[in-house]
Design an enzyme around this catalytic site. Structure first.
Site, PDB file in Angstrom:
ATOM      1  N   HIS A  49       0.857  -1.195   0.000  1.00 20.86           N
ATOM      2  CA  HIS A  49       0.000   0.000   0.000  1.00 20.86           C
ATOM      3  C   HIS A  49       0.891   1.241   0.000  1.00 20.86           C
ATOM      4  CE1 HIS A  49      -3.754   2.150   1.894  1.00 20.86           C
ATOM      5  NE2 HIS A  49      -3.085   2.943   1.070  1.00 20.86           N
ATOM      6  N   HIS A  55      -9.424   0.853  -1.291  1.00 19.57           N
ATOM      7  CA  HIS A  55      -9.366   1.497   0.017  1.00 19.57           C
ATOM      8  C   HIS A  55     -10.778   1.433   0.610  1.00 19.57           C
ATOM      9  CE1 HIS A  55      -5.583   3.021  -1.376  1.00 19.57           C
ATOM     10  NE2 HIS A  55      -5.453   3.939  -0.441  1.00 19.57           N
ATOM     11  N   GLU A  72     -11.166   3.282   6.160  1.00 24.80           N
ATOM     12  CA  GLU A  72     -10.146   4.166   6.742  1.00 24.80           C
ATOM     13  C   GLU A  72     -10.919   5.233   7.521  1.00 24.80           C
ATOM     14  OE1 GLU A  72      -8.078   6.584   3.872  1.00 24.80           O
ATOM     15  OE2 GLU A  72      -6.529   7.236   5.279  1.00 24.80           O
TER      16      GLU A  72
HETATM   17 ZN    ZN Z   1      -3.734   4.849   0.469  1.00 24.94          ZN
END
Ligand code: ZN
Length: 315
Positions: free
Chosen positions: A14, A194, A197
Site C-alpha cells: 500500500h 481502500h 479508513e
Molecule cells: Zn492509500
C-alpha cells in the site's frame, strides 16, 4: 530505524507513488520544469504537512503532484522510492499510481506509465526488487471517468496487475464503482480498494461483495463490526494497514491507540505499509519502528507482520 527491523525481508502493498514525492525532489522537479511553487523552500513545505483529516492531505497531495510532467519525472519519482525500499529490505512492492491525477491536467497516460514502468524494471534488475503495479481510480470522480481511464490504460494492459480505488472515501462508497470494477476483472485484472479508513465498515462489505476485492486497503474500521471481523479472519483477507498515515490523518489520535496488533492477535492478516511516506513521516521501516516504540510490538509480532506482507502479494 532498528537493525533487526530493517533486516526483516518485507513487501510493501500500500504505497502511492505520488505520495512518495519528497519535498527535495518536488523542488528539484519544479525547477527543472519551471513551475512556480506556493512555498519558499523545503522547510516551509514540510511545515505545511500538518493535517486534520484525509481531505486536507489530499488537497496538498494534488498540488504537489503538479510538478510531475515528463516521463523522466515519473522515472525519478519511482526510482527514489525503490532506493528507499532497497535501504529498508523491502524486497517486493505493489505500488499504486493515480493516472487521473495526471491525465486531468493534460499529461498523457503513456508518459506516466512509461516512466514508472521503466524505473520498476530497472529496480528489479539492478536492486532485486520484484513488483506489480496497481492502477488506482480516484473515487471523488465519476464512474464514467474511471471507465475512460480504464479504456486509456488498456493498450498498456501488461504494465499492471490490478485496479484500486483511492482518494476521498466518505460519500464515495465502493458501490459507485461496481460496473467499472466488473469490467476490469473481466480483463483479468485483480481488484483491491481502500475501505474502512475514514469510511464505515459497510464500505468494506461493499468492497468485498460488490467489487470482489482480494485485499482491503486500510480496513482498520472493520473492528467495529464483529460479523465483518469474523469474515476477514475466516477468509484471511489481507488488510494493508498504514499506521503513520492513520495517526497523521487523525484516524487514531495517537499511535498507542492503533488497533493493528489487536487485529493481528485476533488472526486478521494485517500488513504494515507507508501509504504516502513523504507526507506522513516515513517508509515501511519507520512504520514498523513506530509500532515497536508505541505499541510494544514484540519481535515475533514483527516477524508475523512481515511474513503476512510476503504472503499477501498478488504476484
Ligand atoms: Zn492509500
Amino acid at each position: 530505524m532498528y537493525d533487526w527491523l530493517n533486516a526483516l525481508p518485507k513487501a510493501e502493498l500500500h504505497l502511492h507513488l505520488e505520495g512518495s514525492l519528497e519535498p527535495e525532489l518536488l523542488f528539484a522537479l519544479a525547477e527543472r520544469n519551471k513551475i512556480a511553487l506556493p512555498w519558499n523552500d523545503v522547510e516551509s513545505l514540510r511545515a505545511a504537512y500538518a493535517f486534520n483529516n484525509l481531505q486536507e492531505f489530499l488537497d496538498l497531495y494534488y498540488q504537489g503532484a503538479n510538478v510531475l510532467r515528463t516521463e523522466q519525472d515519473f522515472y525519478d519519482l519511482t526510482w527514489a522510492y525503490l532506493l528507499k525500499c532497497k535501504e529498508q529490505n523491502v524486497i517486493h512492492t505493489e505500488p499504486f499510481f493515480d493516472p487521473q491525477t495526471h491525465t486531468d491536467r493534460g499529461i498523457p497516460f503513456e508518459v506516466v506509465v512509461r516512466g514508472i514502468q521503466q524505473a520498476l524494471k530497472d529496480g528489479e534488475k539492478q536492486l532485486g526488487i520484484s513488483y506489480g503495479l496497481i492502477l488506482s481510480f480516484l473515487r471523488h470522480l465519476s464512474e464514467e471517468e474511471a471507465f475512460k481511464t480504464l479504456e486509456q490504460a488498456m493498450p498498456f494492459r501488461d504494465s499492471f496487475i490490478a485496479v484500486g480505488l483511492d482518494s476521498s472515501e466518505v460519500g464515495h462508497p465502493p458501490s459507485k464503482f461496481q460496473r467499472v470494477f466488473a469490467k476490469a476483472r473481466s480483463e483479468g485484472l485483480v481488484a483491491v480498494a481502500h475501505a474502512g479508513e475514514e469510511g464505515p465498515p459497510e464500505y468494506i462489505w461493499e468492497a468485498l461483495d460488490l467489487l470482489k476485492v482480494k485485499r482491503i486497503d486500510h480496513g482498520v474500521r472493520a473492528i467495529e463490526d464483529e460479523r465483518l471481523m469474523q469474515r476477514i479472519i475466516d477468509e484471511q483477507i489481507p488488510l494493508t494497514v498504514c499506521p503513520l498515515s492513520n495517526t497523521k490523518l487523525c484516524v487514531f489520535e495517537d499511535m498507542r491507540q492503533h488497533n493493528i496488533l489487536q487485529m493481528l492477535e485476533r488472526g486478521v492478516k494485517v500488513t504494515v505499509n507507508s501509504d504516502d511516506p513523504a507526507y506522513f513521516g516515513g517508509y515501511v521501516g519507520e512504520n514498523f519502528a513506530a509500532l515497536y516504540d508505541s505499541l510494544n510490538m514484540s519481535k515475533e509480532q514483527a516477524q508475523r507482520l512481515a511474513q503476512n506482507s510476503l504472503d499477501a502479494r498478488l504476484v
